[in-house]
Design a protein around this motif. Structure first.
Motif, PDB file in Angstrom:
ATOM      1  N   ASP A   1       0.855  -1.174   0.000  1.00 25.14           N
ATOM      2  CA  ASP A   1       0.000   0.000   0.000  1.00 25.14           C
ATOM      3  C   ASP A   1       0.895   1.229   0.000  1.00 25.14           C
ATOM      4  O   ASP A   1       1.713   1.416   0.920  1.00 25.14           O
ATOM      5  CB  ASP A   1      -0.890   0.026   1.241  1.00 25.14           C
ATOM      6  CG  ASP A   1      -2.010  -1.004   1.188  1.00 25.14           C
ATOM      7  OD1 ASP A   1      -2.123  -1.693   0.156  1.00 25.14           O
ATOM      8  OD2 ASP A   1      -2.758  -1.112   2.179  1.00 25.14           O
ATOM      9  N   ALA A   2       0.743   2.074  -1.017  1.00 28.00           N
ATOM     10  CA  ALA A   2       1.629   3.224  -1.168  1.00 28.00           C
ATOM     11  C   ALA A   2       1.059   4.494  -0.559  1.00 28.00           C
ATOM     12  O   ALA A   2       1.760   5.500  -0.461  1.00 28.00           O
ATOM     13  CB  ALA A   2       1.912   3.453  -2.654  1.00 28.00           C
ATOM     14  N   GLY A   3      -0.178   4.449  -0.127  1.00 25.64           N
ATOM     15  CA  GLY A   3      -0.872   5.622   0.383  1.00 25.64           C
ATOM     16  C   GLY A   3      -2.286   5.554  -0.147  1.00 25.64           C
ATOM     17  O   GLY A   3      -3.090   4.723   0.268  1.00 25.64           O
ATOM     18  N   PHE A   4      -2.591   6.408  -1.120  1.00 24.12           N
ATOM     19  CA  PHE A   4      -3.893   6.296  -1.782  1.00 24.12           C
ATOM     20  C   PHE A   4      -3.934   5.021  -2.638  1.00 24.12           C
ATOM     21  O   PHE A   4      -4.948   4.362  -2.744  1.00 24.12           O
ATOM     22  CB  PHE A   4      -4.167   7.530  -2.639  1.00 24.12           C
ATOM     23  CG  PHE A   4      -5.625   7.702  -2.980  1.00 24.12           C
ATOM     24  CD1 PHE A   4      -6.440   8.485  -2.182  1.00 24.12           C
ATOM     25  CD2 PHE A   4      -6.184   7.077  -4.079  1.00 24.12           C
ATOM     26  CE1 PHE A   4      -7.798   8.635  -2.477  1.00 24.12           C
ATOM     27  CE2 PHE A   4      -7.518   7.222  -4.392  1.00 24.12           C
ATOM     28  CZ  PHE A   4      -8.337   8.006  -3.587  1.00 24.12           C
ATOM     29  N   GLY A   5      -2.809   4.674  -3.254  1.00 22.21           N
ATOM     30  CA  GLY A   5      -2.721   3.454  -4.040  1.00 22.21           C
ATOM     31  C   GLY A   5      -2.598   2.224  -3.158  1.00 22.21           C
ATOM     32  O   GLY A   5      -1.874   2.245  -2.154  1.00 22.21           O
ATOM     33  N   LYS A   6      -3.318   1.167  -3.507  1.00 24.90           N
ATOM     34  CA  LYS A   6      -3.356  -0.038  -2.689  1.00 24.90           C
ATOM     35  C   LYS A   6      -2.681  -1.209  -3.395  1.00 24.90           C
ATOM     36  O   LYS A   6      -2.516  -1.228  -4.609  1.00 24.90           O
ATOM     37  CB  LYS A   6      -4.811  -0.395  -2.347  1.00 24.90           C
ATOM     38  CG  LYS A   6      -5.551   0.721  -1.599  1.00 24.90           C
ATOM     39  CD  LYS A   6      -4.807   1.165  -0.339  1.00 24.90           C
ATOM     40  CE  LYS A   6      -5.493   2.321   0.374  1.00 24.90           C
ATOM     41  NZ  LYS A   6      -4.692   2.819   1.513  1.00 24.90           N
ATOM     42  N   ALA A   7      -2.316  -2.204  -2.599  1.00 24.25           N
ATOM     43  CA  ALA A   7      -1.575  -3.361  -3.096  1.00 24.25           C
ATOM     44  C   ALA A   7      -2.332  -4.090  -4.192  1.00 24.25           C
ATOM     45  O   ALA A   7      -3.553  -4.066  -4.249  1.00 24.25           O
ATOM     46  CB  ALA A   7      -1.283  -4.319  -1.942  1.00 24.25           C
ATOM     47  N   SER A   8      -1.559  -4.724  -5.032  1.00 24.25           N
ATOM     48  CA  SER A   8      -1.910  -5.535  -6.211  1.00 24.25           C
ATOM     49  C   SER A   8      -1.871  -4.721  -7.500  1.00 24.25           C
ATOM     50  O   SER A   8      -1.732  -5.290  -8.566  1.00 24.25           O
ATOM     51  CB  SER A   8      -3.251  -6.272  -6.079  1.00 24.25           C
ATOM     52  OG  SER A   8      -4.364  -5.451  -6.385  1.00 24.25           O
ATOM     53  N   ARG A   9      -1.987  -3.400  -7.398  1.00 26.40           N
ATOM     54  CA  ARG A   9      -1.780  -2.514  -8.549  1.00 26.40           C
ATOM     55  C   ARG A   9      -0.639  -1.550  -8.208  1.00 26.40           C
ATOM     56  O   ARG A   9      -0.618  -0.992  -7.120  1.00 26.40           O
ATOM     57  CB  ARG A   9      -3.035  -1.710  -8.875  1.00 26.40           C
ATOM     58  CG  ARG A   9      -4.210  -2.536  -9.347  1.00 26.40           C
ATOM     59  CD  ARG A   9      -5.462  -1.684  -9.437  1.00 26.40           C
ATOM     60  NE  ARG A   9      -6.581  -2.416 -10.002  1.00 26.40           N
ATOM     61  CZ  ARG A   9      -7.409  -3.199  -9.305  1.00 26.40           C
ATOM     62  NH1 ARG A   9      -7.218  -3.351  -7.996  1.00 26.40           N
ATOM     63  NH2 ARG A   9      -8.398  -3.832  -9.896  1.00 26.40           N
ATOM     64  N   THR A  10       0.266  -1.338  -9.129  1.00 24.56           N
ATOM     65  CA  THR A  10       1.291  -0.325  -8.897  1.00 24.56           C
ATOM     66  C   THR A  10       0.620   1.040  -8.829  1.00 24.56           C
ATOM     67  O   THR A  10      -0.151   1.400  -9.715  1.00 24.56           O
ATOM     68  CB  THR A  10       2.340  -0.361 -10.022  1.00 24.56           C
ATOM     69  OG1 THR A  10       3.027  -1.616  -9.960  1.00 24.56           O
ATOM     70  CG2 THR A  10       3.347   0.759  -9.866  1.00 24.56           C
ATOM     71  N   THR A  11       0.920   1.793  -7.773  1.00 22.18           N
ATOM     72  CA  THR A  11       0.223   3.051  -7.531  1.00 22.18           C
ATOM     73  C   THR A  11       0.376   4.032  -8.690  1.00 22.18           C
ATOM     74  O   THR A  11       1.459   4.158  -9.273  1.00 22.18           O
ATOM     75  CB  THR A  11       0.714   3.714  -6.237  1.00 22.18           C
ATOM     76  OG1 THR A  11       0.018   4.960  -6.061  1.00 22.18           O
ATOM     77  CG2 THR A  11       2.219   3.977  -6.287  1.00 22.18           C
ATOM     78  N   ILE A  12      -0.716   4.737  -8.986  1.00 22.71           N
ATOM     79  CA  ILE A  12      -0.637   5.849  -9.931  1.00 22.71           C
ATOM     80  C   ILE A  12      -0.841   7.186  -9.216  1.00 22.71           C
ATOM     81  O   ILE A  12      -0.864   8.229  -9.857  1.00 22.71           O
ATOM     82  CB  ILE A  12      -1.657   5.711 -11.085  1.00 22.71           C
ATOM     83  CG1 ILE A  12      -3.095   5.866 -10.579  1.00 22.71           C
ATOM     84  CG2 ILE A  12      -1.467   4.391 -11.812  1.00 22.71           C
ATOM     85  CD1 ILE A  12      -4.141   5.991 -11.686  1.00 22.71           C
ATOM     86  N   PHE A  13      -0.976   7.142  -7.885  1.00 18.81           N
ATOM     87  CA  PHE A  13      -1.306   8.340  -7.121  1.00 18.81           C
ATOM     88  C   PHE A  13      -0.176   8.827  -6.214  1.00 18.81           C
ATOM     89  O   PHE A  13      -0.260   9.937  -5.690  1.00 18.81           O
ATOM     90  CB  PHE A  13      -2.530   8.066  -6.230  1.00 18.81           C
ATOM     91  CG  PHE A  13      -3.732   7.561  -6.972  1.00 18.81           C
ATOM     92  CD1 PHE A  13      -4.469   8.397  -7.800  1.00 18.81           C
ATOM     93  CD2 PHE A  13      -4.130   6.244  -6.854  1.00 18.81           C
ATOM     94  CE1 PHE A  13      -5.580   7.935  -8.483  1.00 18.81           C
ATOM     95  CE2 PHE A  13      -5.245   5.768  -7.530  1.00 18.81           C
ATOM     96  CZ  PHE A  13      -5.965   6.618  -8.351  1.00 18.81           C
ATOM     97  N   ASP A  14       0.854   8.005  -6.008  1.00 17.65           N
ATOM     98  CA  ASP A  14       1.839   8.265  -4.970  1.00 17.65           C
ATOM     99  C   ASP A  14       3.260   8.288  -5.534  1.00 17.65           C
ATOM    100  O   ASP A  14       3.528   7.720  -6.592  1.00 17.65           O
ATOM    101  CB  ASP A  14       1.757   7.171  -3.896  1.00 17.65           C
ATOM    102  CG  ASP A  14       0.347   6.974  -3.385  1.00 17.65           C
ATOM    103  OD1 ASP A  14      -0.127   7.824  -2.620  1.00 17.65           O
ATOM    104  OD2 ASP A  14      -0.302   5.968  -3.767  1.00 17.65           O
TER     105      ASP A  14
END
Length: 634
Positions: free
Chosen positions: A471-484
């Motif tokens: 979990d990158a912040g707004f972006g969550k695990a299983s998808r690479t974040t596009i928000f952080d």
């Protein structure tokens, strides 16, 4: 953009997974445009290969990865990180087009006021780095991506030139359905006004307004869920639960309330294309026979027509980027914009550059043909049809017959349906929520890349098994974040501190990359893959061998090359069987009884096609997750 649940339910592909009780006869299908590629890919011998790269993440070598971390804490990639070595490594995978995702200047939390850029409010930004689909200035680029933000546009122009020097074309995002709530361009060419600059905001709708309004009501930020805090709870002077917008505007996904829901695209506002609130149109519509007309006819149709102001604005935006050397566009959520606008926009683009590559995100299969034929798109995502069925096969939840059925049903437009296994919206194959093992993507990638004449898309990190694990912040695990702001671990190992030689990868990841590189390089140069298709699946299901719904077999061929392709999706056990090559295909290939040498283009092995009484047979011994691409030798 990464969609909310509202849109993920569109066009579920469950009905495709019902295997027929009686296998259909083998079908021979010539592509919609056999051996004659569209203008967007006319110079290629084989298939188009698109490399999607999330530009902000690509060159970042920082490994801190603090959730909600700032640019200073977590780092960020730059245009300059696409060095000649990087571009050569991308090109070596057979890539013809690079889609630089997230280039137009979108809303960000970071302070760039020293460069004349106004502050953005974190209450209407997703993540700390911001969504690339909340564009703030269409005439400039994200300042995060520049070594010198004051020189950011020139730095991107230099990247366009470097990409071209390495023999690849450049695609960027255009998001006609919505823009950031704080749209403000600093770089408008002379005579070009900002969105809403001339709007009458006292009314909900006017044809030449760029936005829709909620007269008499001010905007309110969403009610945040209990588990959500803006910027993860970090303090910020503007993170006060307020955003000044009066009157409120409709939200990007069409929500009309002055206070959108958290699941709405609250960071964006909906663009008005002359569609009235009741759904009726305030512009000329295309005659039905224009589905059969080419783009010059569409261009001629719109000459002298009075069109809504938003149409003109996006015409000017796309012409601006074409003049900068951009070779095409990926359109976000194209189905939310009327097809007549696409006819207008795309015919104007093709008038300027007939070879422009136009790719659209459309998730409703009943709209596919309208957006291709009336909207003059070159390509659409094949998500709801092919990808969704293939994902279930990879997970052991669906039969390979669903892929055969889809390919047959889409035969008239198969060339235009771009195939992929990952993109910024979808889960990573290696994520536990998807397949849990990147190797399970190998037979699927072979099928996805070879079953049709359509382009193949590869997402950065896919070819080295990136799992999108945190979990990158707004972006969550299983998808690479596009928000952080984030570092992508497996991709960073492939980068290997700028060498782009995979030196820091494990032996398993190196083998995965080598497999992708060999496969995609082959597809980019194989003439059979722009030729005809014959499914071998039904004949082999009926043959009484070990062949089952865990295998998929088909042939691809033209006068220059003949291929037999077989993939095995079982990850636990291998399989042995004699593949039947039906008499109809043997006749088409004009093969007499006898033995014919087959060269495995994927594994560098040899095999034999035996033809007896006009029917072919190939003995196969496939390891778990193995595939073969067998080329008939002269």
């Amino acid at each position: 953009m990464q969609k909310t649940a509202i849109f993920l339910t569109l066009g579920l592909a469950g009905s495709l997974l019902l295997a027929c009780s009686k296998a259909p006869e083998p079908q021979n299908t010539a592509p919609a445009e056999p051996a004659q590629a569209t203008s967007a890919d006319a110079t290629l011998e084989g298939k188009v290969v698109v490399y999607q790269v999330f530009t902000r993440l690509f060159g970042n070598t920082n490994t801190t990865n603090k959730p909600w971390g700032s640019l200073e804490e977590n780092g960020v990639g730059k245009f300059a990180d696409f060095t000649p070595a990087a571009l050569q490594a991308i090109k070596a995978m057979g890539v013809s087009h690079v889609w630089y995702t997230g280039v137009p200047h979108h809303a960000v939390v970071r302070d760039y006021s020293a460069y004349g850029i106004s502050h953005d409010d974190p209450d209407v930004i997703k993540g700390r780095a911001g969504s690339p689909y909340a564009v703030k200035d269409y005439y400039n680029v994200n300042p995060d991506l520049a070594t010198d933000p004051a020189n950011r546009l020139a730095e991107f122009e230099a990247l366009i030139e470097r990409t071209h020097q390495h023999g690849m074309k450049v695609l960027i995002d255009i998001v006609p359905n919505h823009v950031a709530r704080q749209y403000q361009s600093l770089s408008n060419p002379a005579g070009v006004s900002d969105f809403s600059a001339n709007d009458d905001s006292s009314v909900e709708y006017a044809r030449d307004n760029n936005f829709y309004y909620v007269p008499g009501q001010a905007f309110n930020v969403p009610q945040w869920p209990a588990n959500y805090k803006v910027l993860g709870g970090d303090t910020h002077p503007a993170a006060d639960g307020k955003f000044a917008e009066n009157p409120a505007k409709w939200t990007g996904n069409g929500a009309r309330a002055a206070q959108p829901a958290f699941d709405d695209w609250y960071e964006t506002v909906k663009i008005n294309y002359g569609v009235k609130p009741d759904g009726s149109y305030d512009f000329a519509t295309l005659p039905n026979d224009y589905a059969d007309k080419d783009w010059p006819a569409h261009y001629a149709f719109w000459q002298g027509k009075d069109v809504p102001d938003s149409w003109l604005k996006f015409r000017d935006i796309t012409q601006y980027w074409l003049a900068k050397g951009v070779d095409g566009f990926r359109y976000d959520m194209a189905e939310m914009v009327p097809v007549e606008f696409w006819s207008y926009l795309n015919s104007h683009i093709k008038h300027t550059n007939p070879d422009a590559f136009l790719l659209a995100e459309v998730y409703q299969p009943h709209l596919y043909r309208d957006y291709l034929k009336l909207g003059k798109m070159d390509y659409l995502y094949d998500k709801v049809e092919f990808y969704d069925s293939l994902k279930l096969v990879m997970q052991g939840k669906g039969p390979t017959s669903a892929l055969v059925e889809t390919q047959q049903r889409m035969a008239d437009i198969e060339h235009h349906m771009l195939h992929f296994l990952e993109n910024h919206d979808e889960q990573r194959i290696a994520a536990p929520e998807f397949a849990g093992d990147a190797k399970k993507g190998l037979p699927a990638m072979v099928v996805s890349a070879t079953i049709s004449t359509s382009p193949t898309m590869l997402y950065f990190g896919q070819h080295v098994g990136e799992p999108g694990a945190a979990d990158a912040g707004f972006g969550k695990a299983s998808r690479t974040t596009i928000f952080d702001y984030w570092g992508v671990p497996q991709h960073q190992k492939w980068m290997n501190n700028g060498k782009f030689d995979g030196g820091a990868l494990s032996a398993e990841a190196k083998a995965l990359h080598a497999y992708y590189q060999k496969l995609l390089s082959f597809t980019a140069s194989a003439p059979a893959l722009v030729g005809a298709y014959t499914e071998l699946h039904s004949a082999n299901l009926a043959a009484g061998t070990a062949y089952s719904e865990q295998q998929l077999a088909f042939a691809r061929y033209n006068d220059a090359q003949k291929l037999i392709i077989v993939s095995h999706f079982n990850s636990e056990a291998g399989v042995n069987f004699n593949l039947t090559v039906p008499a109809e295909l043997i006749r088409q290939w004009q093969l007499a009884d006898g033995q014919y040498q087959l060269s495995d283009k994927l594994n560098s092995g040899e095999n034999t096609l035996n033809v007896t009484n006009g029917v072919g047979s190939v003995a196969l011994n496939l390891a778990p997750l193995a595939s073969v691409i067998l080329e008939l030798q002269p």
